[in-house]
Design a protein around this motif. Structure first.
Motif, PDB file in Angstrom:
ATOM      1  N   LEU A  58     -14.074  -4.014  -1.931  1.00 37.36           N
ATOM      2  CA  LEU A  58     -13.362  -4.709  -1.158  1.00 37.36           C
ATOM      3  C   LEU A  58     -12.090  -4.955  -2.046  1.00 37.36           C
ATOM      4  O   LEU A  58     -11.597  -4.756  -0.525  1.00 37.36           O
ATOM      5  CB  LEU A  58     -14.127  -6.046  -1.473  1.00 37.36           C
ATOM      6  N   ALA A  59     -12.350  -4.934  -3.117  1.00 34.64           N
ATOM      7  CA  ALA A  59     -10.239  -5.595  -3.596  1.00 34.64           C
ATOM      8  C   ALA A  59      -9.331  -4.292  -3.812  1.00 34.64           C
ATOM      9  O   ALA A  59      -8.480  -4.145  -2.841  1.00 34.64           O
ATOM     10  CB  ALA A  59     -10.614  -5.772  -5.084  1.00 34.64           C
ATOM     11  N   PHE A  60     -10.278  -3.038  -3.655  1.00 36.34           N
ATOM     12  CA  PHE A  60      -9.746  -1.903  -3.364  1.00 36.34           C
ATOM     13  C   PHE A  60      -8.894  -1.622  -2.265  1.00 36.34           C
ATOM     14  O   PHE A  60      -7.831  -1.255  -1.365  1.00 36.34           O
ATOM     15  CB  PHE A  60      -9.756  -1.116  -4.377  1.00 36.34           C
ATOM     16  N   VAL A  61     -10.431  -1.777  -1.713  1.00 37.93           N
ATOM     17  CA  VAL A  61      -9.894  -1.659  -0.052  1.00 37.93           C
ATOM     18  C   VAL A  61      -8.798  -2.485   0.591  1.00 37.93           C
ATOM     19  O   VAL A  61      -7.790  -2.201   1.616  1.00 37.93           O
ATOM     20  CB  VAL A  61     -11.732  -1.591   1.210  1.00 37.93           C
ATOM     21  N   PHE A  62      -9.418  -3.725   0.586  1.00 40.49           N
ATOM     22  CA  PHE A  62      -8.245  -4.440   1.040  1.00 40.49           C
ATOM     23  C   PHE A  62      -7.275  -4.755  -0.111  1.00 40.49           C
ATOM     24  O   PHE A  62      -5.599  -4.654   1.578  1.00 40.49           O
ATOM     25  CB  PHE A  62      -8.547  -5.781   0.936  1.00 40.49           C
ATOM     26  N   GLY A  63      -6.766  -4.049  -0.739  1.00 44.29           N
ATOM     27  CA  GLY A  63      -5.490  -3.731  -1.674  1.00 44.29           C
ATOM     28  C   GLY A  63      -4.226  -2.447  -0.912  1.00 44.29           C
ATOM     29  O   GLY A  63      -3.687  -2.203  -0.744  1.00 44.29           O
ATOM     30  N   TYR A  64      -5.732  -1.790  -1.043  1.00 42.08           N
ATOM     31  CA  TYR A  64      -4.902  -0.513  -0.277  1.00 42.08           C
ATOM     32  C   TYR A  64      -4.742  -0.137   1.218  1.00 42.08           C
ATOM     33  O   TYR A  64      -3.203  -0.610   1.839  1.00 42.08           O
ATOM     34  CB  TYR A  64      -5.576   0.773   0.217  1.00 42.08           C
ATOM     35  N   ALA A  65      -5.412  -1.361   2.139  1.00 41.67           N
ATOM     36  CA  ALA A  65      -5.023  -1.643   3.179  1.00 41.67           C
ATOM     37  C   ALA A  65      -3.917  -2.319   3.477  1.00 41.67           C
ATOM     38  O   ALA A  65      -3.145  -2.180   4.508  1.00 41.67           O
ATOM     39  CB  ALA A  65      -6.535  -1.723   3.852  1.00 41.67           C
ATOM     40  N   LEU A  66      -3.623  -3.186   2.690  1.00 39.31           N
ATOM     41  CA  LEU A  66      -2.424  -4.140   2.985  1.00 39.31           C
ATOM     42  C   LEU A  66      -1.038  -2.988   3.163  1.00 39.31           C
ATOM     43  O   LEU A  66       0.269  -2.557   3.227  1.00 39.31           O
ATOM     44  CB  LEU A  66      -2.025  -5.538   1.763  1.00 39.31           C
ATOM     45  N   THR A  67      -1.550  -2.135   1.519  1.00 36.88           N
ATOM     46  CA  THR A  67      -0.272  -1.380   1.961  1.00 36.88           C
ATOM     47  C   THR A  67      -0.144  -0.218   2.494  1.00 36.88           C
ATOM     48  O   THR A  67       0.912   0.026   3.093  1.00 36.88           O
ATOM     49  CB  THR A  67      -0.455  -0.264   0.439  1.00 36.88           C
ATOM     50  N   MET A  68      -0.726   0.168   3.017  1.00 42.26           N
ATOM     51  CA  MET A  68      -0.565   1.028   4.197  1.00 42.26           C
ATOM     52  C   MET A  68      -0.731   0.469   5.470  1.00 42.26           C
ATOM     53  O   MET A  68       0.144   1.366   6.046  1.00 42.26           O
ATOM     54  CB  MET A  68      -2.598   2.068   4.060  1.00 42.26           C
TER      55      MET A  68
END
Length: 156
Positions: A58-68
């Motif tokens: 979830l950390a990777f999912v949300f981290g990537y999502a905010l950048t995207m």
């Protein structure tokens, strides 16, 4: 090496403030995913290992999502934005996750603490604060070489 490659502001000096801002951006996504994963894992009675894996994913999912989300506003397609997020955030998120999960596991009783326990929330806060402190120099080094969060700034 050209100055643009050295950092996103076109000068050869990367400030600690720039690195802290990049780390704070990364920490936001990591913290959302990490906390959500720990809450879900604890509330549903997942084994400690399962809770940690869920938190990392979830950390990777949300981290990537905010950048995207940010770079897609500049007109990039989903696929292109995903590539930018991978380049910008993977190392930073990975370092943060190694540090914060190591800290949580190292605190006696933290992985067995429940949602109503101060130890649950205190260990999460402490682990994320330590991860921020450790990851900031990593991001400074990467930005200074035109890597990591520096690749995002061309898309804002």
């Amino acid at each position: 090496m050209d100055t643009h490659r050295q950092n996103h502001h076109g000068s050869s000096t990367v400030t600690w403030s720039m690195a802290a801002q990049a780390t704070l951006h990364c920490l936001t996504g990591c913290a959302i995913g990490e906390v959500l994963g720990m809450v879900i894992g604890t509330a549903t009675g997942l084994h400690n290992g399962g809770t940690i894996v869920l938190s990392i994913v979830l950390a990777f999912v949300f981290g990537y999502a905010l950048t995207m989300r940010g770079v897609m506003r500049s007109g990039l397609t989903f696929g292109a934005a995903f590539k930018v997020a991978l380049a910008a955030d993977t190392v930073s998120i990975a370092v943060m996750e190694v540090i914060d999960n190591t800290v949580i596991v190292a605190i006696p009783g933290a992985m067995d603490a429940q949602l109503g326990d101060w130890l649950f929330w205190g260990s999460l806060l402490l682990s994320l604060a330590i991860a921020f402190v450790v990851t900031t120099p990593v991001n400074r080094w990467m930005i200074g070489r035109g890597l990591g969060h520096a690749v995002v700034h061309g898309h804002h």
